[in-house]
Design a protein around this motif. Sequence first.
Motif, short mmCIF file in Angstrom:
data_model
loop_
_atom_site.label_atom_id
_atom_site.label_comp_id
_atom_site.label_asym_id
_atom_site.label_seq_id
_atom_site.Cartn_x
_atom_site.Cartn_y
_atom_site.Cartn_z
N ASP A 1 14.20 60.30 170.37
CA ASP A 1 14.27 60.90 169.04
C ASP A 1 15.70 61.10 168.53
O ASP A 1 15.93 61.17 167.33
CB ASP A 1 13.55 62.26 169.05
CG ASP A 1 12.08 62.13 169.39
OD1 ASP A 1 11.49 61.10 169.00
OD2 ASP A 1 11.53 63.03 170.05
N ASP A 2 16.66 61.19 169.46
CA ASP A 2 18.04 61.46 169.07
C ASP A 2 18.80 60.14 168.97
O ASP A 2 19.21 59.56 169.96
CB ASP A 2 18.69 62.38 170.10
CG ASP A 2 20.11 62.78 169.72
OD1 ASP A 2 20.61 62.28 168.68
OD2 ASP A 2 20.72 63.57 170.46
N SER B 1 21.72 59.53 168.19
CA SER B 1 23.13 59.59 168.59
C SER B 1 23.30 59.68 170.11
O SER B 1 24.43 59.65 170.61
CB SER B 1 23.82 60.79 167.94
OG SER B 1 23.24 62.01 168.40
N ALA B 2 22.20 59.77 170.86
CA ALA B 2 22.29 59.96 172.30
C ALA B 2 22.49 58.63 173.02
O ALA B 2 22.13 57.55 172.52
CB ALA B 2 21.01 60.63 172.81
#
Length: 627
Positions: free
Chosen positions: A393-394, A396-397
């Motif tokens: 979901d992230d 940027s991870a």
Amino acid sequence: MSQHTRRLTVAQALVRFLAAQYTERDGARHRLIAATWGIFGHGNVAGLGQALLETGAHAMPFHQGRNEQAMVHAAVGYARQCDRLSAMAVTTSIGPGATNLVTGAALATVNRLPVLLLPGDTFATRTADPLLQQLEHPVSPGISVNDTLRPVSRFFDRVTRPEALIASALQAMRVLADPAETGAVTLALPQDVQAEAYDWPEEFFADRVWTVRRPAPGPGELAQAVQAVRAAERPLLIAGGGIHHSRAEDALKALVDATGIPVASTQAGKGSLRHDHPADLGGIGHTGTAVSDALARTADLVIGVGTRYSDFTTASGTLFARPDVRFLNLNITPFDAHKMAARPLVADARAGLAALTEALAGHGHRVDPAYEAEYTEGKRRWERVVEAAYRADDDSAVPTQTQVLGLLDAVVGDEDVVVNAAGSLPGDLHKLWRARSPRQYHLEYGYSCMGYEIPGGIGVLLAAPGTPVWSLAGDGTYLMMPTEIVTAVQEGLPLRLLLVQNHGYASIGGLSAQVGGERFATDYRYRAADGTFTGDPLPVDLAANAASLGMDVHRARTVGELREALRTARAAERPTCVYVETDPDNPNAPGAEAWWDVPVAEVAAREAAVRARKTYEQHTPGIRRHL
């Protein structure tokens, strides 16, 4: 010269003979030897090299390889994609080129996949003795380095006279085309014999068709199989690679739809049912799903179809734990059909499944509804595990390895093929991948050979032009054999390489930690002050390496970048690499649901090994020989 003979060299005759060989199954004809791979040296350049040039690409297409082992891998990938109905030949010089074939030959034979090996050999006349690169054996001057190929070949011959080629070549084709006998076939060709002329009978070059049989089960064996299935309360079917080789997927589905028997898959058999079929439970064994392994422990009848029961499948003999469990094995190879003290059903997988379905239909047989409800709920629970592992979901991870697979899953279509062989990826794929078609899941796990992924993917592309093919490789396996990237560029093959950088041998690193090895020498790091490999990660740039070999490269540092890079690669029309560095401290993969026997040091001074031995001894009492 007689009108019924043709004067050619041995090499020229062999190439023309190979161009006229065909297989036929179910009324469809295929070239048995579709093309030849080669790297030329003094042992084959004036023989087979000249013969291939003279025969021409139309009669015998040629592919230029960069590594002898990799050429065999490409040929194996091709043969598997063709369901073993078509194969390729590989020629090398005597010496290092020939011995480099051994690993590829072992892989082919272990996986029951056909490949023809044509290494040059030392002079039959021994006039040049010792030859450059010759192994001088003090006991037997007839031994050459090619004898290393004997134990990994299903058929081996050294052709020391021109006329001997006729019988040997025919035997080689018989083995390649036989679904119960196939594997690596080696014809060692002394370089002087390759160039020697002979008056060949024209009949040798006539089209020859090798019928690939579909033997049906014997009536007695079939009756016993029906009786065993009808008596079982908790049957479990294990789908092996033989289902794909036989193109028996529809026959399997018909049996399952009629009876409700659940299906778990080996690495080679995954995709025998679509992942969303109600009875498909996913992988089995050490890298299997929770639902498959739970049912295996309580199954009273295990129906193995086209499987050879490797230790990963049986969890090293601990998985099938029910005291009264029995086995029924449908296999075209008697050697495999009799494993696990099973009732054998020696037959072609498709013919055997169809006969079993028809016989059971006469009895209206179906498993108990409560059993269906049990495994259906287990499948539903495992799907939640897959969704959790895939969720990213992230944007940027830094992605985990399982999130990489989830993002790839969202991009591929039913027609895509995913190729892998070694490292930590096979375990994650076996547990998590949702196979959508019979050919999508292409795992070489019989030999689990590092370096297979790129050449294997090239073989698939040659067998199925226009198919999106993804070669998944970690940094360890990439460094073993990136050379065939050059071949993909040369041939204009749009191979998609998903290169996962996790700085070392992640799979063996994890195993080392479990068995008391403390991850010794499994990370790619500088030496620390104490001499151990525990310093900073090595500053290698594998993406730059792939680019230097001719690939378009997309670097993905985050989940969002990876999602976009995979979409771009899916649409690519030339060799393309997606390079991603994963988070090694957060693998996010579900743990093993079954054991695997890797013996631990019985005595040790280090505490990690002492603890690991105690854990090991807790499992070994569960090992069982099924007699």
